[in-house]
Design an enzyme around this catalytic site. Structure first.
Site, PDB file in Angstrom:
ATOM      1  N   LYS A  33       0.837  -1.310   0.036  1.00  0.00           N
ATOM      2  CA  LYS A  33      -0.032   0.030   0.068  1.00  0.00           C
ATOM      3  C   LYS A  33       0.844   1.331  -0.013  1.00  0.00           C
ATOM      4  CE  LYS A  33      -1.429   1.674   3.814  1.00  0.00           C
ATOM      5  NZ  LYS A  33      -2.058   1.772   5.140  1.00  0.00           N
ATOM      6  N   THR A  34       1.823   1.340   0.855  1.00  0.00           N
ATOM      7  CA  THR A  34       2.623   2.439   1.281  1.00  0.00           C
ATOM      8  C   THR A  34       3.439   2.796  -0.199  1.00  0.00           C
ATOM      9  OG1 THR A  34       2.808   1.923   3.331  1.00  0.00           O
ATOM     10  CG2 THR A  34       4.198   3.756   2.551  1.00  0.00           C
ATOM     11  N   ASP A 217      -4.913   8.144   3.500  1.00  0.00           N
ATOM     12  CA  ASP A 217      -4.613   6.808   3.801  1.00  0.00           C
ATOM     13  C   ASP A 217      -5.291   6.202   5.003  1.00  0.00           C
ATOM     14  OD1 ASP A 217      -2.930   4.892   3.971  1.00  0.00           O
ATOM     15  OD2 ASP A 217      -1.510   5.678   5.403  1.00  0.00           O
ATOM     16  N   GLU A 218      -5.447   4.801   5.083  1.00  0.00           N
ATOM     17  CA  GLU A 218      -6.366   4.331   6.032  1.00  0.00           C
ATOM     18  C   GLU A 218      -7.889   4.874   5.997  1.00  0.00           C
ATOM     19  OE1 GLU A 218      -5.209   1.922   7.506  1.00  0.00           O
ATOM     20  OE2 GLU A 218      -2.952   2.316   7.901  1.00  0.00           O
ATOM     21  N   GLN A 248      -9.750  -4.390   7.928  1.00  0.00           N
ATOM     22  CA  GLN A 248      -8.845  -3.864   8.823  1.00  0.00           C
ATOM     23  C   GLN A 248      -9.453  -2.670   9.626  1.00  0.00           C
ATOM     24  OE1 GLN A 248      -4.222  -4.041   8.441  1.00  0.00           O
ATOM     25  NE2 GLN A 248      -5.118  -4.384   6.312  1.00  0.00           N
ATOM     26  N   ARG A 603      -0.095 -10.102  10.634  1.00  0.00           N
ATOM     27  CA  ARG A 603       1.215  -9.288  10.821  1.00  0.00           C
ATOM     28  C   ARG A 603       2.418 -10.262  10.668  1.00  0.00           C
ATOM     29  NH1 ARG A 603      -0.159  -5.071   9.613  1.00  0.00           N
ATOM     30  NH2 ARG A 603      -1.867  -6.381   8.988  1.00  0.00           N
TER      31      ARG A 603
END
Length: 692
Positions: A33-34, A217-218, A248, A603
């Site tokens: 994503k980043t 973002d998010e 998420q 994770r």
DNA sequence: CTGTCCTATCTTTTT
DNA sequence: GATAGGACAG
């Protein structure tokens, strides 16, 4: 093809190349994503988009910093400095500093933290004569915050007719009035007033013109006001790119609203939707497990992760007799693997649902000399002495800030006790003037001794004296003088008899000076105001300890784990009542708990171990939890109806102490009181000392 | 104003 | 069972 799409997969590349119009990037965990965000911005800049027309908003300072850093690696420095990249809150704060007068607030407003909020709420409740036993200030604050996050006016509650709701609505109004009188905004207000600011036609068109490209973002964590801000600024040109993962979304309890990401295409018709589903982080075994669990959620964008990594170990699920055994098992496993050089401690995390869980793990880790960091917990800024000094500084910056004034008026003691303060407050309310004004009028106030008034005036004049320095160039000097002139050393002497403790506190006080020094060095035009803004909006990122470090194992909650990755992960306490948490079962919010589990699972890069205990102490009682429904789901099964029913019954039964028709069979020790506890072995014998 | 006892509470906490 | 915050006494 631009150089910024090289090395990306087809979907990633498509997201990067879509620079105009609405774009929804559904980015599963570990799908790069980043990378997409930063490459997309770099790509836009290379195509001639002016950096100053780009507005990128994140939820954390860390994310904003990372974004900037990574863009910087891609393009020339010049371009980057003109980008607007920051948290929603900092963006709103800056905008309000500039245009606050357009919505009727002073540009020099202060920002109040959670502590100040609580004080303000307590005061509001007291003024309304609502006893704290009827309405807990904390709970009330939570409700008010939720209302603000949903952009609901107090009236919305008041009309429900419910007594409690009416109280809350009243408290909301009173609390807000208190904040306004003190010239401060809380975090939620920053967003709300920004929305209000954008109601102003002139301002709105200014912002639309300036910020031609939006990126969020998010996005799954967006709440009401944040959504409005995006919609307003981006509503015309529609160059709005939002990135996130509905799976998420774990901050619903704080007002984040998943429906925003689910309905993006309704808000921005003809939006391009890109799904990033190739996971570059974890083994197929781990990804399978994650998919199997999250599939059970109903309200979500349909998607599934595909693992790009090579096959590895399967997910291990272990049950242990109780929480002690669980901690022991996990720590021994870590120890063995670290010893065999299979993994460095820094690449291991133990993830849990609630803040009390880490205790036992800490104990064992210390025993085995495994270095670790506990993420979260008390932040540097929560320490009393730091808050005191900052309150003083806030008061210097803003004479109307009564919250701060009341906090420090008798710290160190100046003979202005609780009674005096209460008298002042009462008189202030009665005469509709500020507390500072009451002190000035002190002679005509019944119930205040002359000595008290005298002392209070001296206090005010000290602050006034310092105020003259606030715009001056020497911030550090101001802070130092303040600490000296208010005699904070006396406070430490009074409060801490033990010289080592006192020395430690003094170190913390000096740390504020260091922070000021840092701030002054980093930022040109630094003054007290910029310093306080910086501190208010960057809660915890400073300082040692907090950052997951290379050589230390990480202990943290699932919430703080979002966005991170570890070679090996232990997900512990996976039981009904803990994950999903009891309260969520009660509230019918199990889907969010499932997302939490999903976050935890994803994770792990190479190895995931899940544990649960068959017996666990909870609220002083021993309970025998059932394995979490998510464990069944992990293996592609449904949790047995009997389990769900019992779980539900326990949740409901446990919540209301009035009705306890003793649900299913519990352990034999189920409802015994105090004395029984003695027989428990070693549980909390050794008081957990400071973390290492 | 400080020290104590008592009792209510017990998720998560980006800003 | 631990802890934090309030009430109350000294």
């Amino acid at each position: 093809m631009s150089k910024f799409t090289r090395g990306l997969n087809a979907e990633q590349s498509r997201a990067v190349r879509t620079t105009k119009g609405p774009l929804l990037v559904l980015a599963g965990a570990g799908t790069g994503k980043t990378r997409v965000i930063t490459h997309r911005i770099a790509h836009m800049l290379s195509r001639g988009v002016a950096p100053r027309s780009v507005l990128a908003m994140t939820f954390t300072n860390k994310a904003a910093g990372e974004m900037k850093d990574r863009i910087r690696q891609l393009v020339s420095k010049r371009g980057v400095s003109d980008l607007t990249v920051g948290t929603f809150h900092s963006f709103c704060m800056r905008s309000l500093r500039q245009y606050g007068d357009r919505v009727g607030i002073r540009k020099a407003f202060g920002i109040c933290d959670a502590d100040d909020q609580l004080v303000a709420m307590k005061r509001a409740l007291r003024e309304l004569q609502i006893p704290e036993t009827t309405l807990a200030p904390r709970a009330c604050l939570g409700q008010v915050s939720l209302l603000k996050n949903r952009m609901m006016a107090p009236d919305a509650l008041a009309s429900s007719g419910d007594d409690r709701d009416i109280d809350i609505a009243q408290a909301y109004r009173r609390y807000d009035a208190g904040l306004r009188a003190s010239g401060v905004l809380d975090f939620d207000d920053l967003l709300l007033y920004m929305v209000k600011l954008l109601d102003d036609k002139r301002t709105l068109s200014q912002f639309r013109k300036r910020f031609q490209y939006l990126l969020v973002d998010e996005y799954q964590d967006t709440n009401g006001p944040q959504y409005e801000i995006v919609k307003r600024i981006g509503g015309e040109h529609r160059n709005v790119c939002v990135v996130g993962d509905d799976d998420q979304s774990i901050y619903g309890w704080r007002g984040a609203d998943v429906s925003k990401i689910l309905n993006f295409e309704d808000d921005f018709p003809k939006a391009v939707v890109v799904r990033l589903e190739t996971n570059y982080r974890s083994t197929p075994e781990i990804i399978d497990g994650a998919n199997a669990v999250i599939r059970n959620n109903t309200s979500r964008h349909e998607k599934a992760l595909r693992a790009a990594c090579a096959s590895g170990e399967s997910i291990q699920v272990n049950s242990l007799p109780d929480e002690e055994a669980e901690a022991q098992y996990v720590v021994e496993d870590v120890l063995a693997r670290v010893r065999d050089r299979l993994v460095p401690p820094g690449d291991v995390a133990i993830l849990f649902r609630t803040a009390i869980q880490p205790r036992l793990f800490e104990l064992r880790l210390r025993e085995q000399n495994i270095p670790y960091v506990l993420v979260g917990g008390m932040s540097f800024f929560d320490r009393k002495e730091i808050k005191d000094i900052l309150s003083y500084l806030k008061l210097v910056a803003n004479p109307e800030d009564e919250l701060s004034l009341l906090r420090v008026i008798n710290t160190p003691p100046r003979g202005i006790g609780l009674t005096s303060v209460e008298t002042m407050l009462a008189v202030a309310a009665q005469r509709s003037i500020s507390v500072a004004e009451v002190i000035r009028q002190g002679d005509s106030v019944p119930g205040l001794r002359a000595a008290t008034v005298e002392s209070a005036r001296r206090f005010l004049s000290t602050i006034d004296g310092l105020r003259e320095l606030q715009d001056g160039p020497n911030l550090v000097d101001l802070v130092k003088r303040l600490i000296r002139e208010v005699r904070y050393d006396r406070e430490l002497e009074r409060a801490y008899a033990d010289p080592t403790a006192r020395a430690k506190r003094w170190e913390a006080v000096k740390e504020v000076v260091n922070m000021a020094e840092m701030h002054a060095r980093r930022r040109r035009g630094a003054n007290l105001g910029t310093f306080l803004d910086d501190v208010a909006l960057s809660a915890s990122d400073e300082e040692e300890g907090d950052e997951p470090s290379d050589d230390k194992l990480t202990l943290m909650t699932l919430h703080s784990a979002k966005g991170l990755e570890f070679g090996e992960v232990y997900l512990v306490g996976v039981e009904e009542g803990l994950l999903p948490h009891l309260r969520s079962i009660q509230d019918g919010a199990v889907e969010e708990e499932r997302r939490l589990a999903y976050v935890g699972i994803t994770r792990a890069k190479r190895r995931l171990t899940i544990t649960y205990a068959k017996s666990r102490g909870r609220f002083g009682q021993r309970v025998t939890p059932l394995p979490s429904r998510f464990l069944y789901e992990l293996h592609g099964k449904q949790a047995p109806t009997a389990l769900l029913e019992r779980s539900q019954a326990e949740a409901v039964g446990g919540s209301s102490p009035t009705t306890s028709p003793t649900p299913a069979k519990k352990g034999p020790t189920s409802r015994r009181s105090k004395k029984k506890a003695v027989k428990r072995p070693s549980a909390a014998k050794q008081p957990a000392r400071k973390r290492g």
